[in-house]
Design an enzyme around this catalytic site. Structure first.
Site, PDB file in Angstrom:
ATOM      1  N   ASP A 179       0.824  -1.225   0.000  1.00  0.00           N
ATOM      2  CA  ASP A 179       0.000   0.000   0.000  1.00  0.00           C
ATOM      3  C   ASP A 179       0.853   1.269   0.000  1.00  0.00           C
ATOM      4  O   ASP A 179       0.444   2.297   0.529  1.00  0.00           O
ATOM      5  CB  ASP A 179      -0.948   0.034   1.215  1.00  0.00           C
ATOM      6  N   GLY A 218       1.745   3.043  -2.604  1.00  0.00           N
ATOM      7  CA  GLY A 218       1.492   3.932  -3.739  1.00  0.00           C
ATOM      8  C   GLY A 218       2.182   3.462  -4.999  1.00  0.00           C
ATOM      9  O   GLY A 218       2.536   4.268  -5.865  1.00  0.00           O
ATOM     10  N   LYS A 219       2.372   2.143  -5.108  1.00  0.00           N
ATOM     11  CA  LYS A 219       3.062   1.584  -6.281  1.00  0.00           C
ATOM     12  C   LYS A 219       2.292   1.833  -7.569  1.00  0.00           C
ATOM     13  O   LYS A 219       2.887   2.020  -8.628  1.00  0.00           O
ATOM     14  CB  LYS A 219       3.273   0.072  -6.096  1.00  0.00           C
ATOM     15  N   LYS A 254       0.511   4.324  -8.837  1.00  0.00           N
ATOM     16  CA  LYS A 254       0.789   5.585  -9.536  1.00  0.00           C
ATOM     17  C   LYS A 254       2.177   5.569 -10.160  1.00  0.00           C
ATOM     18  O   LYS A 254       2.373   5.979 -11.308  1.00  0.00           O
ATOM     19  CB  LYS A 254       0.648   6.753  -8.558  1.00  0.00           C
ATOM     20  N   ASN A 257      -4.813 -10.352  -4.544  1.00  0.00           N
ATOM     21  CA  ASN A 257      -4.945  -9.874  -3.167  1.00  0.00           C
ATOM     22  C   ASN A 257      -4.296  -8.514  -2.960  1.00  0.00           C
ATOM     23  O   ASN A 257      -4.375  -7.946  -1.881  1.00  0.00           O
ATOM     24  CB  ASN A 257      -4.324 -10.888  -2.193  1.00  0.00           C
ATOM     25  N   HIS A 315      -4.224  -2.064  -6.799  1.00  0.00           N
ATOM     26  CA  HIS A 315      -3.535  -0.904  -7.366  1.00  0.00           C
ATOM     27  C   HIS A 315      -4.602   0.086  -7.819  1.00  0.00           C
ATOM     28  O   HIS A 315      -5.521  -0.294  -8.541  1.00  0.00           O
ATOM     29  CB  HIS A 315      -2.681  -1.290  -8.573  1.00  0.00           C
ATOM     30  N   VAL A 348      -8.459  -3.565  -2.267  1.00  0.00           N
ATOM     31  CA  VAL A 348      -9.115  -4.861  -2.456  1.00  0.00           C
ATOM     32  C   VAL A 348     -10.170  -5.117  -1.396  1.00  0.00           C
ATOM     33  O   VAL A 348     -11.303  -5.488  -1.693  1.00  0.00           O
ATOM     34  CB  VAL A 348      -8.064  -5.999  -2.451  1.00  0.00           C
ATOM     35  N   LEU A 367       3.979  12.292   0.500  1.00  0.00           N
ATOM     36  CA  LEU A 367       4.607  13.305   1.348  1.00  0.00           C
ATOM     37  C   LEU A 367       3.595  14.358   1.787  1.00  0.00           C
ATOM     38  O   LEU A 367       3.665  14.888   2.901  1.00  0.00           O
ATOM     39  CB  LEU A 367       5.762  13.970   0.582  1.00  0.00           C
ATOM     40  N   SER A 375       1.142  13.646  -5.240  1.00  0.00           N
ATOM     41  CA  SER A 375      -0.314  13.485  -5.347  1.00  0.00           C
ATOM     42  C   SER A 375      -0.570  12.215  -6.146  1.00  0.00           C
ATOM     43  O   SER A 375       0.350  11.653  -6.739  1.00  0.00           O
ATOM     44  CB  SER A 375      -0.962  14.694  -6.042  1.00  0.00           C
TER      45      SER A 375
END
Length: 429
Positions: free
Chosen positions: A13, A15-16, A18, A38, A41, A299, A331, A414
């Site tokens: 979790d 932020g992969k 983006k 499981n 994204h 998920v 950030l 963002s």
């Protein structure tokens, strides 16, 4: 041509989605190499929001997307996800999407077993998504798995089904459940087989072909290093290896091809489900992080536990996975905090540790040692250059990379693809 492997350097979790989406727009192929459906994204492209669980993120941009042999595949979940995306205007066909023909399948009996185990465990449950991932990996290692290639030979499946059902029937009996309905299982497989087989092929061969042609390949990891079955917070881990080395074994290309290892790191820490979490904040600060970061699973919808950044854990993850550089995400969630803290070590029974111990009892007892820094009142949201960032936010980033002994390659400010500060391009040799 340089390749890139993306992994989560925390508990998932990070932020992969983006970051992978941004890289996928410049890649020639994107490969999922472990896990199942499981790991969620969320991709934001313009006004459109895409939620993926199984398909590689490159599918949204029309990039060649491949599910490697290291993934466990639920064929029904695959069909549902493809239909949802095509309904959003995404084109998916055998030209831009492929599945390894030696990829193991997740079957209804795996989901059954997953749920039965979690229910029986009560308060001691692992906190799985209940989607059959773990039991499917067990059958793979136990040499009982039905694989994608078996869907083309269903009439010759009796011996494999004997082994598979003998194992599961014994387990089901222990939970007071009836045996597997073999006839129903075969019928379900017969119905779904043509749909899956249209995408099936020896993907190692296709990857080798595009590699020789000079293609840029992006290897997309799921979850995070701290959930790795060997290196994570065992037993509160996933059932696959989530470290960068799995990109090779889970795709069919050699380790020399995995390239720049980009570790995705959230500017604070989150975790879903049970297990140790040294910097967890069960107060207003933790709640504030969760609310500002919208910390709910893609998920499962489960609320994520939140805490300060843990440099010890991330340093360990980066070392284990050979991370070349990190992408620091979210950030902006720290904007407005008067003070921010970073965990720089642990205390355990009078000793100071600079690593996270392996035993569960020790993991549960470590106390974080914090370094406190001034926060910043300005906003980092939407920043696209260092000049856009408050001075104290830059100091925070610099301190993070010092403590984790790994340079920052980019900063995400963002969910939008363009809101990224690039320090080093992972795709440049």
């Amino acid at each position: 041509m340089a390749n890139v492997t993306v992994i989560g350097a925390q508990w998932g979790d990070e932020g992969k989605g983006k970051i992978v989406d941004w890289l996928a727009s410049r890649a020639d192929a994107v490969v999922r190499f472990q896990g199942g459906h499981n790991a969620g994204h969320t991709l934001v492209v313009g006004e459109q929001v895409y939620k993926l669980s199984l398909l590689p993120s490159g599918i949204v941009t029309g990039t060649l997307s491949i599910i490697g042999n290291g993934v466990v595949l639920d064929p029904w979940a695959l069909k549902a996800e493809i239909e949802k995306l095509t309904g959003q205007g995404v084109e998916i066909n055998a030209e831009n999407f492929a599945i390894a023909d030696n990829c193991p399948l997740i079957l209804p009996l795996h989901r059954d077993l997953d749920g039965l185990r979690e229910q029986a465990a009560g308060a001691g449950k692992i906190g799985t998504t209940g989607r059959g991932i773990g039991p499917a990996y067990e059958d793979k290692v136990g040499r009982r798995a039905i694989r994608v290639c078996d869907l083309a030979h269903l009439d010759a499946l009796d011996a494999q089904l004997d082994r598979l059902c003998a194992h599961h029937d014994a387990l089901r009996a222990g939970f007071g459940q009836p045996p597997v309905d073999r006839a129903a299982l075969i019928e379900e497989l017969r119905e779904i087989a043509p749909y899956v087989l249209q995408f099936a092929q020896p993907v190692w061969k296709r990857l080798n072909t595009v590699r020789k042609a000079g293609a840029r390949i992006l290897f997309e990891g799921a979850q995070g290093v701290l959930l790795d079955v060997d290196h994570g917070t065992y037993p509160f881990v996933t059932s696959s290896n989530t470290v960068s080395g799995t990109a090779a074994s889970g795709s069919g290309l050699g380790p020399a091809q995995t390239g720049f290892v980009l570790g995705i790191v959230k500017a604070y820490t989150t975790r879903v489900g049970s297990g140790p979490f040294p910097t967890e904040l069960e107060d207003e600060t933790g709640q504030r992080l969760g609310e500002r970061g919208h910390e709910f699973g893609t998920v499962t919808g489960r609320k994520r536990r939140c805490g300060w950044f843990d440099a010890v854990l991330v340093r360990q993850s980066c070392a284990i996975s050979g991370v070349t550089g990190i992408a620091l995400t979210k950030l902006d969630v720290l904007d407005g905090f008067e003070k921010v803290k970073i965990c720089t070590g642990y205390r355990l029974r009078g000793k100071v540790l600079d690593y996270f111990p392996s035993h569960a009892a020790d993991q549960a007892e470590v106390e974080p040692i914090y370094e406190e820094m001034d926060g910043w009142s300005g906003t980092t949201a939407g920043a696209r250059s260092w000049a856009d960032l408050p001075a104290q936010a830059i100091k925070y980033i610099q301190r993070v990379q010092e403590l984790i002994e790994t340079p920052v390659a980019l900063v995400s400010t963002s969910p939008e693809r363009e809101d990224t500060i690039l320090v080093r391009d992972p795709f440049v040799d």
